[in-house]
Design a protein around this motif. Sequence first.
Motif, PDB file in Angstrom:
ATOM      1  N   UNK A  22       0.840  -1.195   0.000  1.00  0.00           N
ATOM      2  CA  UNK A  22       0.000   0.000   0.000  1.00  0.00           C
ATOM      3  C   UNK A  22       0.876   1.247   0.000  1.00  0.00           C
ATOM      4  N   UNK A  23       0.273   2.424  -0.227  1.00  0.00           N
ATOM      5  CA  UNK A  23       1.045   3.643   0.006  1.00  0.00           C
ATOM      6  C   UNK A  23       1.383   3.712   1.495  1.00  0.00           C
ATOM      7  N   UNK A  24       2.510   4.280   1.827  1.00  0.00           N
ATOM      8  CA  UNK A  24       2.919   4.314   3.240  1.00  0.00           C
ATOM      9  C   UNK A  24       2.024   5.278   4.020  1.00  0.00           C
ATOM     10  N   UNK A  25       2.026   5.089   5.328  1.00  0.00           N
ATOM     11  CA  UNK A  25       1.285   6.011   6.189  1.00  0.00           C
ATOM     12  C   UNK A  25       1.749   7.445   5.963  1.00  0.00           C
ATOM     13  N   UNK A  26       3.041   7.594   5.749  1.00  0.00           N
ATOM     14  CA  UNK A  26       3.577   8.942   5.525  1.00  0.00           C
ATOM     15  C   UNK A  26       3.041   9.550   4.238  1.00  0.00           C
ATOM     16  N   UNK A  27       2.929   8.700   3.213  1.00  0.00           N
ATOM     17  CA  UNK A  27       2.413   9.194   1.938  1.00  0.00           C
ATOM     18  C   UNK A  27       0.965   9.632   2.108  1.00  0.00           C
ATOM     19  N   UNK A  28       0.194   8.820   2.835  1.00  0.00           N
ATOM     20  CA  UNK A  28      -1.218   9.146   3.036  1.00  0.00           C
ATOM     21  C   UNK A  28      -1.339  10.429   3.857  1.00  0.00           C
ATOM     22  N   UNK A  29      -0.488  10.534   4.851  1.00  0.00           N
ATOM     23  CA  UNK A  29      -0.503  11.728   5.705  1.00  0.00           C
ATOM     24  C   UNK A  29      -0.161  12.981   4.895  1.00  0.00           C
ATOM     25  N   UNK A  30       0.883  12.855   4.079  1.00  0.00           N
ATOM     26  CA  UNK A  30       1.291  13.993   3.253  1.00  0.00           C
ATOM     27  C   UNK A  30       0.148  14.381   2.310  1.00  0.00           C
ATOM     28  N   UNK A  31      -0.458  13.382   1.714  1.00  0.00           N
ATOM     29  CA  UNK A  31      -1.548  13.641   0.772  1.00  0.00           C
ATOM     30  C   UNK A  31      -2.693  14.370   1.477  1.00  0.00           C
ATOM     31  N   UNK A  32      -3.102  13.823   2.621  1.00  0.00           N
ATOM     32  CA  UNK A  32      -4.265  14.395   3.313  1.00  0.00           C
ATOM     33  C   UNK A  32      -3.969  15.788   3.852  1.00  0.00           C
ATOM     34  N   UNK A  33      -2.772  15.987   4.383  1.00  0.00           N
ATOM     35  CA  UNK A  33      -2.467  17.317   4.916  1.00  0.00           C
ATOM     36  C   UNK A  33      -2.419  18.348   3.792  1.00  0.00           C
ATOM     37  N   UNK A  34      -1.868  17.955   2.653  1.00  0.00           N
ATOM     38  CA  UNK A  34      -1.905  18.856   1.496  1.00  0.00           C
ATOM     39  C   UNK A  34      -3.343  19.208   1.136  1.00  0.00           C
ATOM     40  N   UNK A  35      -4.145  18.161   1.045  1.00  0.00           N
ATOM     41  CA  UNK A  35      -5.524  18.345   0.598  1.00  0.00           C
ATOM     42  C   UNK A  35      -6.291  19.234   1.584  1.00  0.00           C
ATOM     43  N   UNK A  36      -6.115  18.962   2.880  1.00  0.00           N
ATOM     44  CA  UNK A  36      -6.842  19.728   3.887  1.00  0.00           C
ATOM     45  C   UNK A  36      -6.380  21.168   3.920  1.00  0.00           C
TER      46      UNK A  36
END
Lengths: 624, 183, 253
Positions: free
Chosen positions: B154-168
């Motif tokens: 899967x995408x790493x937790x860090x990748x998901x975090x980076x994605x979501x923080x950017x989006x938010x």
Amino acid sequence: MTTPTLHDPTLKSILREHGREPAALLQILRAVQEAYQHLPSETIATIALELDVPIARVRGVAGFYAFLSERPWGRYRVLFSDNVTDRMQGSQDLLAYMCERLWLERGHVSEDGLISIDTTSCTGLCDQGPGMLVNGRAIGNLSRERIDQLCELILAQIPESEWPIQLFAIVDNIHRRDLILGQALQPGEAIRAALDFGDSPQRETAANARSWREAVPGNATGPQAVLDEIKRANLRGRGGAGFTTGVKWQACRDAAGQQRYVVCNADEGEPGTFKDRVLLNSFADLVFDGMTVCAYAIGAGEGFLYLRGEYRFLLEKLEAVLDARRRSGLLGKAILGVPGFDFDIRIHLGAGAYVCGEESALIESLEGKRGVPRNRPPYPVTNGYLQRPTTVNNVETFCAAALIARHGADGYRAVGTAKSAGSKLLSVAGDCARPGIYEYPFGVTVRQVLEDCGAVDPQAVQISGPSGVCIGVDEFDRRIAFEDLPTAGAFTVFDQSRDMFEVARNYAHFFAHESCGFCTPCRVGTAMLRNIMDKIHAGHGTPYDLREIERLDKVLGMSAHCGLGHTACNPTLDTLKRFRPAYERRLKSLDFEPAFDLDGALAVARQMTGRDDEGAHLRTETPT
Amino acid sequence: MTAAVKNKLRVATTSLAGCFGCHMSLLDIDERLFTLLEHIEFDRSPLTDIKHCGPCDIGIVEGGICNAENVHVLREFRKNCKILVAIGACAVTGGLPAQRNHLDLGACLREVYQTEISLEQGLIPNDPELPLPLDKVHPLHEVVKVDYFIPGCPPSGDAIWKFLTDLLAGRTPTLGHGLIKYD
Amino acid sequence: MSETHTFRLDGDEVPFAEGQTVIQAALSAGRYIPHLCYHPEFKPHGSCKVCTVKADGRAAASCTLPARAGMAVESDTEEMNDLRRTLVQMLFAEGNHFCPSCEKSGNCMLQALGYDLGVMTAGFRHFFPDRPVDASHPDLLLDFNRCILCELCVRASCEVDEKCVFALSGRGLDKHLVVNAVSGRLADTDVALGDKAVEVCPVGVILKKRVGFAQPIGARRYDARPISAQALDDAPRPGNHRSGCGACEEGAK
């Protein structure tokens, strides 16, 4: 059928005839295919061994050309020409009819191995279509009656060499003559005239071989004088691109190296074009005169006529013309008695590959390879056939060159427009009363041509085939000329009843089929364009897909390796611009629709489970 | 991330033809989950057990489309979510399940239920409760419009975090080297 | 005799020697231009088109474009990178690239290029072609599902190994790799583990058996450094290869 091995006399004689040269590979494969209707793997191995090339390379070449096949097709291989004009003349119904009559599925071989039916790209019989090839031999004017007749002949297993000769009749259909079609030159007349150019005091020795020319009489100005005349006539290539012929010849003449080649590009594959068929059928001497004049001017000793495989039926006739010319001293050693003026022409047959019309791909094919366009520079004029200086010109260009050699540049330039000297042959087909060949001075309006050919209520004309441009009614006053509508000759008329979306879809299929696959954008992009057009055709298109087409066009235009890829989206974009409603009425109003038929994707599972309930279907979403 | 937002963004998640690995990876952002929850609230998701997706700001979908039910769920997400995100190799490319795509579906069903011994005693299950399989497995973007993609298996937790923080934060999400990966 | 001239690459002067292509000069000067089918040890091919640049306003593949003094080359622009992204997406959509189950993952140029260009999805509709695997050879495996048709193995096998084990057949989307055996099986060719052709495959087509996934994640070629950095380490070594196999077109003089 037994597998031909080296002990097989036919294979033996094919190999002997072609001289066991790697450059002859394609010609050998073509001949084997013709003799055995396919290329068995053992034969491929034998050929590889005899030519001392890797088996993989032989396979690579065999797999490139549509008419070559490693797997057996039917003993009668029927290929329906699938140009849009064939379709307009009812080819699809006839194909279905023939399949039905013979209990056959398209693309499959009958169980007894007797027959297979499929389609092929435009066979150049648009003025007398629908057309087809049976074991490589062209048949035009297809009708139900004709299909019935063919089915009977095939079922009775009568060899096609014994079929009624009128089945294979191909006529010229010339409706308007001008400079080229109206001339009455004798064979060799243009060459004789060429020899009189310049102020060479020793005409009888002022011959062409550059090695010779460099060493001997400095005042032998004949060849350069011919070349200057071609330049002065402002002759431009008739293959569509319109490169100045004199400049090309000069570059080839000036290129370093001892051996030069003249190549006549008769790989007339642009859908809707058939003028070269007529020139080669009835004006072959003029073509060969033009090639010989070119050889004289640039200093070439050898020439090739690259004849598209679809015109195989012209081969024997053309060979006979060449033989006659050899006998009358117009080819061979010391042409017309001029020492050192040595030149001969060989015919090389193509095997079903549109891309070989591109000159560097054509040269690759001449060398017996896959017809993949080369990286340029260097250009063929310096690094052509066998990396030697080579001039490649269209059939019609050589005809014009012969006329200029005979009658001079002035008369030639007087015809046509400022930037487009001379005349142009148009292959007129589609919705008109009199399809066929029309030769006009450059500058003729589209409207004039439409009137002359008896087009009633036209809505569009495809100029120069799918790689050209599609114009609508309000552009019919545009002119056929390099400065307005340049063309290789195709002039395909569509009346108001035609669906211009379907025309573009046919062309999209053509490009996907003919992409050589060398470069990523064309290999993948043409297939994607085809799929999008099919999606729109199936009623699943959306504005999203139209944007996708524009995206593909940008990528292909910017990065494709050759003209095929650059122009592949043109028919779609042209029709999208001029006939947008033809697309829009097929589109869903939704901005997005799946790339495939969702409900159809459940069909297998429905069949396997026997279900047909509500849950076994996926409805199309309605816009919210 | 900016300070507490009054109106939390509503987020729905689901797994279609996937393995829930991407959801596991989402949990891998560990204690940052608390920060995340200051900004978002979950609608339909394995974390909430809400059965149907209501109007949402963001829909995150794991897994590809292999059957009719997947299509219905994906459509529900697309209809209700302003932003639809495909997460993981299966959602983005079809992934592992799509490796059946070169096989004929009919042959697969015959092999599983008829040739081999099965609980169905040679019958292919035809209960209307069961979703029918599509003849091929598809990535999400071939069925609905997808706004963002997070590849990885899967995408790493860090990748998901980076994605979501950017989006938010209202930035166009970018992952960059080390976070973007396909395996 | 190699007189040095310069051209401008994204505004900066780049020197080149007579006969160098734009990409050769750029890599020599420590400037990266994304590429796939170009390999410093082989004759430029120009098929993947990923290295396309704009030279004096005209798009051209930089691997086959001869450098000219004074030319203005645009490479690292949004327009060019967008084109490259699309080309990489096309390659992903064309084949069956399932990175999670590919042993080349982490060492794959196509994948690394996707990372570097920020390709998040193939975007296009996938073709999902049916391409059988050739596992006939005892030590090597051919997984055609991942082939990007760059012809590096074809060139290496002919020019370096002098064997011509690989060639391309078919055309258009049907273009595919074939091997040099009547049977069409790799086991019946004279390919060997140490061949350049085996080593040069940029993706996961030509694989050595029994060593898959040996490298842990983190230690693979493109884990630590992006391909743009790796490519500059590898470049350039022009000039010291000779053409080989007399039977094949590349070698024949």
